[in-house]
Design an enzyme around this catalytic site. Structure first.
Site, PDB file in Angstrom:
ATOM      1  N   HIS A  82      39.162   2.735  77.513  1.00 27.83           N
ATOM      2  CA  HIS A  82      38.446   1.331  77.822  1.00 27.83           C
ATOM      3  C   HIS A  82      37.824   1.452  79.327  1.00 27.83           C
ATOM      4  CE1 HIS A  82      41.497  -1.237  75.099  1.00 27.83           C
ATOM      5  NE2 HIS A  82      41.120  -0.152  74.619  1.00 27.83           N
ATOM      6  N   ASP A 137      39.454   3.024  67.232  1.00 25.45           N
ATOM      7  CA  ASP A 137      39.467   2.446  68.511  1.00 25.45           C
ATOM      8  C   ASP A 137      38.551   2.829  69.590  1.00 25.45           C
ATOM      9  OD1 ASP A 137      40.439   4.840  69.380  1.00 25.45           O
ATOM     10  OD2 ASP A 137      42.597   4.574  69.300  1.00 25.45           O
TER      11      ASP A 137
HETATM   12  C1  LHQ Z   1      42.224  19.729  68.562  1.00 26.01           C
HETATM   13  C2  LHQ Z   1      41.556  18.434  68.149  1.00 26.01           C
HETATM   14  C3  LHQ Z   1      42.288  17.387  68.546  1.00 26.01           C
HETATM   15  C4  LHQ Z   1      44.027  18.509  69.590  1.00 26.01           C
HETATM   16  C5  LHQ Z   1      40.560  20.028  67.102  1.00 26.01           C
HETATM   17  N1  LHQ Z   1      43.528  17.452  69.251  1.00 26.01           N
HETATM   18  N2  LHQ Z   1      43.234  19.739  69.254  1.00 26.01           N
HETATM   19  C6  LHQ Z   1      43.760   7.178  70.458  1.00 26.01           C
HETATM   20  C7  LHQ Z   1      45.002   6.738  71.130  1.00 26.01           C
HETATM   21  C8  LHQ Z   1      46.081   6.961  70.377  1.00 26.01           C
HETATM   22  C9  LHQ Z   1      46.509   7.884  69.610  1.00 26.01           C
HETATM   23  C10 LHQ Z   1      45.370   8.812  68.834  1.00 26.01           C
HETATM   24  O1  LHQ Z   1      44.194   8.779  68.825  1.00 26.01           O
HETATM   25  C11 LHQ Z   1      43.289   7.975  69.446  1.00 26.01           C
HETATM   26  C12 LHQ Z   1      41.937   8.349  69.356  1.00 26.01           C
HETATM   27  C13 LHQ Z   1      41.615   9.254  68.392  1.00 26.01           C
HETATM   28  O2  LHQ Z   1      40.560  10.036  68.883  1.00 26.01           O
HETATM   29  S1  LHQ Z   1      42.236   9.665  66.840  1.00 26.01           S
HETATM   30  C14 LHQ Z   1      41.583  10.921  66.167  1.00 26.01           C
HETATM   31  C15 LHQ Z   1      41.786  12.252  66.837  1.00 26.01           C
HETATM   32  N3  LHQ Z   1      40.898  13.148  66.006  1.00 26.01           N
HETATM   33  C16 LHQ Z   1      41.133  13.608  64.936  1.00 26.01           C
HETATM   34  O3  LHQ Z   1      41.922  13.290  64.314  1.00 26.01           O
HETATM   35  C17 LHQ Z   1      40.140  14.866  64.689  1.00 26.01           C
HETATM   36  C18 LHQ Z   1      41.101  15.943  64.685  1.00 26.01           C
HETATM   37  N4  LHQ Z   1      40.243  17.236  64.292  1.00 26.01           N
HETATM   38  C19 LHQ Z   1      39.650  17.516  63.109  1.00 26.01           C
HETATM   39  O4  LHQ Z   1      39.904  16.942  62.150  1.00 26.01           O
HETATM   40  C20 LHQ Z   1      39.005  18.970  63.104  1.00 26.01           C
HETATM   41  O5  LHQ Z   1      39.431  19.782  64.133  1.00 26.01           O
HETATM   42  C21 LHQ Z   1      37.544  18.542  63.266  1.00 26.01           C
HETATM   43  C22 LHQ Z   1      36.829  17.795  62.287  1.00 26.01           C
HETATM   44  C23 LHQ Z   1      37.039  17.861  64.639  1.00 26.01           C
HETATM   45  C24 LHQ Z   1      36.728  20.200  63.533  1.00 26.01           C
HETATM   46  O6  LHQ Z   1      37.075  20.826  62.489  1.00 26.01           O
HETATM   47  P1  LHQ Z   1      36.731  22.401  62.687  1.00 26.01           P
HETATM   48  O7  LHQ Z   1      35.292  22.597  63.144  1.00 26.01           O
HETATM   49  O8  LHQ Z   1      37.125  22.914  61.378  1.00 26.01           O
HETATM   50  O9  LHQ Z   1      37.506  23.037  63.819  1.00 26.01           O
HETATM   51  P2  LHQ Z   1      39.234  23.288  64.032  1.00 26.01           P
HETATM   52  O10 LHQ Z   1      39.890  22.342  63.181  1.00 26.01           O
HETATM   53  O11 LHQ Z   1      39.428  24.676  63.772  1.00 26.01           O
HETATM   54  O12 LHQ Z   1      39.461  22.966  65.451  1.00 26.01           O
HETATM   55  C25 LHQ Z   1      39.539  23.990  66.299  1.00 26.01           C
HETATM   56  C26 LHQ Z   1      40.478  23.765  67.477  1.00 26.01           C
HETATM   57  O13 LHQ Z   1      40.308  22.660  68.122  1.00 26.01           O
HETATM   58  C27 LHQ Z   1      41.792  24.067  66.984  1.00 26.01           C
HETATM   59  O14 LHQ Z   1      42.549  24.745  67.711  1.00 26.01           O
HETATM   60  P3  LHQ Z   1      43.187  26.289  67.338  1.00 26.01           P
HETATM   61  O15 LHQ Z   1      44.003  26.195  68.626  1.00 26.01           O
HETATM   62  O16 LHQ Z   1      43.981  25.956  66.068  1.00 26.01           O
HETATM   63  O17 LHQ Z   1      42.140  27.004  67.387  1.00 26.01           O
HETATM   64  C28 LHQ Z   1      42.356  22.807  66.594  1.00 26.01           C
HETATM   65  O18 LHQ Z   1      43.695  22.535  66.444  1.00 26.01           O
HETATM   66  C29 LHQ Z   1      41.703  21.882  68.117  1.00 26.01           C
HETATM   67  N5  LHQ Z   1      41.364  20.757  67.864  1.00 26.01           N
HETATM   68  N6  LHQ Z   1      40.710  18.677  67.300  1.00 26.01           N
HETATM   69  N7  LHQ Z   1      41.909  16.032  68.276  1.00 26.01           N
END
Ligand code: LHQ
Length: 255
Positions: A82, A137
């Site tokens: 925020h 959010d």
């Molecule tokens: C990550 C993340 C991530 C950590 C990729 N965290 N490591 C507010 C308050 C309270 C609670 C929770 O939330 C919130 C607000 C929010 O923002 S909720 C939404 C949070 N974000 C997500 O749910 C997105 C999660 N990520 C994904 O769906 C994918 O990673 C995306 C679509 C962004 C990208 O996909 P790709 O291009 O295939 O990349 P990847 O998945 O292979 O990610 C690369 C690396 O980044 C990987 O780490 P690693 O060590 O395995 O190489 C991921 O684990 C890491 N990463 N997002 N949010």
């Protein structure tokens, strides 16, 4: 290494989210450093601000591995997201989101809190929230409703569908798409153009559009009249009129 890097080129301040190995997902540290960077951007010598990401991400939103530390989520949101979203809206200068790559969750909300979005053709946009059972959010319901309208915003944010940069442009979410190799140069050029503009008038335009969403026509006409009365007293207005008369490009000082 800093999780947010701040650079200055003339009147442009560039804020780079810098956790490339985690797609610049937000941590408490990153939030704190972003807050400091946005505070620095208040310097009147800064006339345009860019927020972008290092590596292949703009931001993947909340770091889901660091989330366990959060405790009271509402308190965490108030103290972090925020503060930074409100700081962007209250800056009296344009803030550009340079969406270099993947933009998801609260990273999408942050991009939408900015005044305009330039995207690399490598960028894509993912709601994120609904994929893990959350609501949009950090301004995700506020800004996306204004940018896309309720039906499209609701459909997208409840689908978790990946949007390409081209689709985002067709929806009006981004103003321009640039080839990845040319992205940083074009982003710097666009920011410099804005920084060379009549900053006072641009800031007042930002404020007026923010207020227009909840004002009546009468209130908005009155706010425009007051803002214009101030604008005509600026050096930039005098310069603009002089340049018009002399058939030359204006040189605005931002005062
Ligand atoms: C990550 C993340 C991530 C950590 C990729 N965290 N490591 C507010 C308050 C309270 C609670 C929770 O939330 C919130 C607000 C929010 O923002 S909720 C939404 C949070 N974000 C997500 O749910 C997105 C999660 N990520 C994904 O769906 C994918 O990673 C995306 C679509 C962004 C990208 O996909 P790709 O291009 O295939 O990349 P990847 O998945 O292979 O990610 C690369 C690396 O980044 C990987 O780490 P690693 O060590 O395995 O190489 C991921 O684990 C890491 N990463 N997002 N949010």
């Amino acid at each position: 290494m800093a999780e947010v890097e701040v650079g200055r080129d003339g009147a442009v301040q560039t804020i780079t989210l810098n956790r490339p190995e985690k797609l610049n997902a937000f941590t408490q540290t990153l939030h704190g450093e972003l807050q400091d960077a946005l505070e620095q951007a208040r310097d009147p010598a800064v006339r345009a601000v860019v927020i972008t990401g290092a590596g292949r991400g703009f931001s993947a939103g909340q770091d889901l591995t660091a989330f366990g530390e959060a405790g009271d989520v509402a308190a965490m949101l108030r103290a972090t997201y925020h503060v930074n979203v409100l700081a962007i809206r209250s800056l009296d200068k344009p803030v550009i989101a340079g969406v270099n790559g993947v933009c998801a969750g609260a990273g999408l909300s942050l991009a939408c809190a900015c005044d305009l979005r330039l995207a690399s053709d490598a960028a894509f946009f993912v709601p994120g929230f609904v994929g893990i059972g959350l609501i949009p959010d950090s301004g995700g319901t506020f800004f996306l409703q204004r940018l896309l309208g309720t039906p499209r915003a609701f459909e997208w944010m409840t689908s978790n569908r990946r949007l390409t940069a081209a689709e985002a442009q067709a929806w009006g979410l981004v103003s321009e798409i640039v080839e990845a190799e040319a992205f940083s140069a074009r982003l710097a050029e666009r920011a410099a153009e804005l920084a060379a503009g009549p900053t006072h008038a641009i800031a007042a335009t930002k404020r007026l559009y923010d207020d227009a969403a909840t004002a009546t026509l009468e209130e908005q006409l009155e706010a425009e009249a007051e803002a214009q009365a101030q604008a005509v007293r600026t050096a930039d207005f005098r310069e603009g009129v002089a340049a018009f008369g002399e058939k030359r490009a204006p040189s605005f000082s931002g005062s």
